[in-house]
Scaffold this active site. Structure first.
Site, PDB file in Angstrom:
ATOM      1  N   LYS A  78      -2.259  13.561  -4.513  1.00  0.00           N
ATOM      2  CA  LYS A  78      -3.701  13.387  -4.305  1.00  0.00           C
ATOM      3  C   LYS A  78      -4.460  14.581  -4.883  1.00  0.00           C
ATOM      4  O   LYS A  78      -5.420  14.422  -5.608  1.00  0.00           O
ATOM      5  CB  LYS A  78      -3.982  13.214  -2.813  1.00  0.00           C
ATOM      6  CG  LYS A  78      -5.454  13.077  -2.496  1.00  0.00           C
ATOM      7  CD  LYS A  78      -5.698  12.799  -1.027  1.00  0.00           C
ATOM      8  CE  LYS A  78      -7.193  12.900  -0.748  1.00  0.00           C
ATOM      9  NZ  LYS A  78      -7.532  12.670   0.654  1.00  0.00           N
TER      10      LYS A  78
ATOM     11  N   GLU B   9       5.333  21.801  -4.073  1.00  0.00           N
ATOM     12  CA  GLU B   9       6.579  21.078  -4.330  1.00  0.00           C
ATOM     13  C   GLU B   9       6.435  20.178  -5.555  1.00  0.00           C
ATOM     14  O   GLU B   9       7.273  20.174  -6.457  1.00  0.00           O
ATOM     15  CB  GLU B   9       6.948  20.198  -3.120  1.00  0.00           C
ATOM     16  CG  GLU B   9       7.371  20.959  -1.880  1.00  0.00           C
ATOM     17  CD  GLU B   9       6.209  21.330  -0.977  1.00  0.00           C
ATOM     18  OE1 GLU B   9       5.043  21.363  -1.456  1.00  0.00           O
ATOM     19  OE2 GLU B   9       6.454  21.594   0.210  1.00  0.00           O
TER      20      GLU B   9
ATOM     21  N   GLY C  63      -3.912  11.069   2.400  1.00  0.00           N
ATOM     22  CA  GLY C  63      -2.591  11.024   1.770  1.00  0.00           C
ATOM     23  C   GLY C  63      -1.658  10.039   2.456  1.00  0.00           C
ATOM     24  O   GLY C  63      -0.962   9.251   1.809  1.00  0.00           O
ATOM     25  N   ARG C  64      -1.650  10.045   3.784  1.00  0.00           N
ATOM     26  CA  ARG C  64      -0.710   9.176   4.511  1.00  0.00           C
ATOM     27  C   ARG C  64      -1.200   7.731   4.592  1.00  0.00           C
ATOM     28  O   ARG C  64      -0.542   6.890   5.195  1.00  0.00           O
ATOM     29  CB  ARG C  64      -0.440   9.752   5.905  1.00  0.00           C
ATOM     30  CG  ARG C  64      -1.667  10.086   6.715  1.00  0.00           C
ATOM     31  CD  ARG C  64      -1.321  10.952   7.923  1.00  0.00           C
ATOM     32  NE  ARG C  64      -2.506  11.417   8.652  1.00  0.00           N
ATOM     33  CZ  ARG C  64      -3.197  12.497   8.336  1.00  0.00           C
ATOM     34  NH1 ARG C  64      -2.865  13.242   7.292  1.00  0.00           N
ATOM     35  NH2 ARG C  64      -4.244  12.870   9.066  1.00  0.00           N
TER      36      ARG C  64
ATOM     37  N   GLU D   6       1.199  13.298  11.829  1.00  0.00           N
ATOM     38  CA  GLU D   6       0.218  14.088  11.083  1.00  0.00           C
ATOM     39  C   GLU D   6      -1.205  13.662  11.469  1.00  0.00           C
ATOM     40  O   GLU D   6      -2.123  14.464  11.468  1.00  0.00           O
ATOM     41  CB  GLU D   6       0.437  13.938   9.560  1.00  0.00           C
ATOM     42  CG  GLU D   6      -0.214  15.056   8.758  1.00  0.00           C
ATOM     43  CD  GLU D   6       0.123  15.032   7.271  1.00  0.00           C
ATOM     44  OE1 GLU D   6      -0.347  14.119   6.573  1.00  0.00           O
ATOM     45  OE2 GLU D   6       0.838  15.933   6.799  1.00  0.00           O
TER      46      GLU D   6
ATOM     47  N   HIS E 136      25.299   3.250  17.839  1.00  0.00           N
ATOM     48  CA  HIS E 136      26.569   3.984  17.869  1.00  0.00           C
ATOM     49  C   HIS E 136      26.340   5.474  17.733  1.00  0.00           C
ATOM     50  O   HIS E 136      27.268   6.224  17.405  1.00  0.00           O
ATOM     51  CB  HIS E 136      27.489   3.454  16.769  1.00  0.00           C
ATOM     52  CG  HIS E 136      27.799   2.002  16.969  1.00  0.00           C
ATOM     53  ND1 HIS E 136      28.815   1.556  17.784  1.00  0.00           N
ATOM     54  CD2 HIS E 136      27.172   0.889  16.512  1.00  0.00           C
ATOM     55  CE1 HIS E 136      28.817   0.233  17.797  1.00  0.00           C
ATOM     56  NE2 HIS E 136      27.835  -0.192  17.039  1.00  0.00           N
TER      57      HIS E 136
ATOM     58  N   LYS F 229       1.944  26.948   4.374  1.00  0.00           N
ATOM     59  CA  LYS F 229       1.808  26.987   2.911  1.00  0.00           C
ATOM     60  C   LYS F 229       1.390  28.380   2.465  1.00  0.00           C
ATOM     61  O   LYS F 229       1.930  28.937   1.499  1.00  0.00           O
ATOM     62  CB  LYS F 229       0.742  25.981   2.448  1.00  0.00           C
ATOM     63  CG  LYS F 229       1.130  24.525   2.585  1.00  0.00           C
ATOM     64  CD  LYS F 229       0.021  23.639   2.011  1.00  0.00           C
ATOM     65  CE  LYS F 229       0.275  22.172   2.297  1.00  0.00           C
ATOM     66  NZ  LYS F 229      -0.833  21.302   1.894  1.00  0.00           N
TER      67      LYS F 229
HETATM   68  O1  F6P Z   1       0.800  19.129   3.368  1.00  0.00           O
HETATM   69  C1  F6P Z   1       0.498  17.892   3.893  1.00  0.00           C
HETATM   70  C2  F6P Z   1      -0.073  16.985   2.847  1.00  0.00           C
HETATM   71  O2  F6P Z   1      -1.357  17.379   2.545  1.00  0.00           O
HETATM   72  C3  F6P Z   1      -0.041  15.534   3.280  1.00  0.00           C
HETATM   73  O3  F6P Z   1      -1.114  15.188   4.066  1.00  0.00           O
HETATM   74  C4  F6P Z   1      -0.012  14.851   1.961  1.00  0.00           C
HETATM   75  O4  F6P Z   1       0.369  13.503   2.070  1.00  0.00           O
HETATM   76  C5  F6P Z   1       0.989  15.717   1.235  1.00  0.00           C
HETATM   77  O5  F6P Z   1       0.695  17.025   1.661  1.00  0.00           O
HETATM   78  C6  F6P Z   1       0.961  15.634  -0.260  1.00  0.00           C
HETATM   79  O6  F6P Z   1      -0.280  16.000  -0.777  1.00  0.00           O
HETATM   80  P1  F6P Z   1      -0.665  15.645  -2.258  1.00  0.00           P
HETATM   81  O7  F6P Z   1      -0.650  14.168  -2.413  1.00  0.00           O
HETATM   82  O8  F6P Z   1      -2.039  16.215  -2.462  1.00  0.00           O
HETATM   83  O9  F6P Z   1       0.340  16.289  -3.180  1.00  0.00           O
END
Ligand code: F6P
Length: 512
Positions: free
Chosen positions: A197, A203, A254-255, A340, A371, A480
């Site tokens: 987003k 990452e 995002g979610r 979240e 199990h 972060k």
């Molecule tokens: O760190 C949490 C978050 O902001 C989530 O809410 C989001 O889905 C995820 O990181 C990834 O964010 P982005 O789509 O901006 O890379």
């Protein structure tokens, strides 16, 4: 918008009293014995999803009080504000309009035109990729909402994926993950989708840079053909060197983004028609949530049950048990959606809440969980509400399996409720353990869309009762910032000002 704080309402006090006098001692077995209509009262068909709520620790009186709580806390007005496009995500001053992504074209909504233009472009691109036999592997690079939604849906609808293409989801900054995927790829056969987003997430940007470097090192040349970006920050994607971009908007959390361009891997897997069916299923649930009276509104009933369990019974977790292997990523997806969204401890005015909010969600597909940890669910000291998700029609033809699978789901729910007396002790099952049973006719795109939207609105409902902002996620920020600082310290060895534990660990890690 003025919303009464839940713990200051008359309904909250009445619920406390009800819990004290009836709730704590509520017995499911007696409830069924005393009410022949219990299954009908607490069973409900919503679009594509049947839910049996009858094995929950509620009766009509409790549900009436919960519905009164919803009214007093303004759940309906808050819901209508979301659907009117008001900026209900007040800490980020944003509207919350993921529902618009699955609504038919609406001339009255200024964002609808752009939504459908992007959807058409993205689906045309997806069809092009599907028809392109040279592309054998699709790699989604994203994390959180830019990973869990598409990954969960691509797995869930694997029976509808007849492209022959392989799908990979790389989320973790742990290089082992990307490395293992790259080992299996050829640059000329790979499409990388960089899903973010913000297009700033550490990452994702780290993985995207490594993927692009690998592509060049392996002789890949045509970045425009082999990389696409799914983002609200199209400019940053272009700066990164990606020219094929599909955008979305800040009013998509995002979610809540699998319905947007973030859903491109889904569209490639199941095709444009399948993706439109997924959206239509979710839209049907939106309409249900928007128009059904509270007492027959399934997401509302579920969200209120969640409040009842969390704040009156004090249950701290809920287990998700999908009895369908293709739903294996659903528990992880729901963890982000609910934890979240509702893992908050201040209300809209920034005042600390004096009650519990999000429970811990966890689970694995059945029958595997039986199990592993079902022992604790049956005989442990904590009561954990369990959510069974079963599908009537299998998408395989192996004889015998599906009935056994369904029989196991039914048996677990029955055993949790009924228990079994063993005066000797070790074989005693106390029973009276609550569960909800969801039933889909088949795991189609439409049914899955409806199921996910049901969970979204359920989380909305409990968040609305609690008066929290379910659409921000400030709690992820501190880690972060600290990680950026610690990455520098790992490189330099400077431990000045760190607490003794972190300093000691930095020094040990530098010795590697
Ligand atoms: O760190 C949490 C978050 O902001 C989530 O809410 C989001 O889905 C995820 O990181 C990834 O964010 P982005 O789509 O901006 O890379």
């Amino acid at each position: 918008m003025n919303r009464a704080r839940c713990d200051e309402t008359a309904a909250w006090r009445q619920l406390q009293e009800r819990f004290r006098t009836h709730g704590a001692a509520f017995d499911l077995r007696q409830a069924f014995a005393g009410d022949a209509g219990r299954f009908a009262r607490f069973g409900q068909q919503a679009p594509h999803v049947f839910a049996d709520l009858s094995k929950n620790l509620v009766d009509a009186g409790i549900e009436d009080l919960l519905l009164a709580l919803a009214r007093e806390t303004g759940v309906e007005a808050y819901r209508d504000a979301m659907f009117a496009g008001e900026r209900i995500n007040h800490t980020e001053n944003r509207a919350v309009k993921h529902w618009l992504l699955r609504a038919p074209r609406d001339a009255a909504d200024p964002d609808s035109v752009a939504v459908h233009e992007t959807l058409d472009a993205m689906l045309a691109f997806a069809e092009g990729v599907r028809a392109d036999a040279q592309i054998t592997d699709v790699v989604n690079i994203g994390i959180g909402g830019s990973d869990l939604g598409p990954q969960m849906v691509v797995a869930a609808l694997e029976a509808s994926n007849r492209t022959g293409k392989r799908f990979h989801f790389v989320s973790n900054i742990d290089g082992h993950e990307l490395d293992a995927v790259l080992q299996r790829l050829r640059p000329e056969g790979t499409l990388f989708l960089v899903a973010s987003k913000t297009f700033t997430t550490l990452e994702t940007m780290t993985n995207a840079r490594s993927a692009r470097a690998w592509f060049g090192q392996q002789g890949g040349r045509d970045v425009a053909r082999h990389f696409a970006a799914l983002t609200t920050n199209v400019e940053a994607a272009r700066e990164f060197g990606i020219t094929t971009t599909f955008g979305f908007w800040d009013w998509v959390g995002g979610r809540y983004s699998l319905w947007s361009a973030i859903g491109l891997p889904i569209a490639i897997a199941i095709g444009a028609e399948g993706f439109r069916e997924l959206l239509a299923g979710a839209h049907a649930m939106d309409t249900h949530f928007r128009t059904e009276p509270l007492a027959r509104n399934l997401p509302v009933r579920l969200g209120l049950l969640d409040v009842w369990y969390r704040d009156f019974h004090g249950f701290g977790s809920r287990s998700i048990a999908p009895y369908h292997g293709a739903l294996r990523r659903l528990p992880a997806y729901l963890q982000q959606l609910e934890m979240e969204s509702n893992g908050k401890s201040v209300d809209a005015q920034g005042r600390p809440v004096g009650f519990g909010t999000s429970p811990v969600l966890w689970g694995e597909p059945g029958t595997n969980g039986q199990h592993a940890y079902f022992q604790m669910l049956h005989q442990g000291t904590d009561r954990v509400p369990v959510e069974f998700i079963a599908v009537k029609q299998p998408s395989h033809a192996l004889p015998g399996h599906h009935d056994l699978l369904l029989a196991n789901a039914l048996a677990q729910a029955q055993a949790l409720m009924q228990g079994k007396a063993d005066p000797g002790g070790h074989r005693n099952f106390a029973g009276n353990r609550p569960s909800t049973f969801f039933l889909l006719d088949a795991l189609t795109p439409a049914a899955l869309g409806a199921l996910v939207a049901l969970y979204e609105h359920r989380v909305f409902t409990s968040g609305a009762v609690w008066g929290i902002d379910s659409f921000d996620q400030w709690g992820v920020e501190l880690g972060k910032v600290l990680a950026t600082d610690l990455a520098k310290r790992l490189a330099s060895g400077d431990v000045q000002g760190l607490d003794a534990s972190t300093a000691g660990l930095v020094q040990r890690l530098r010795g590697r």
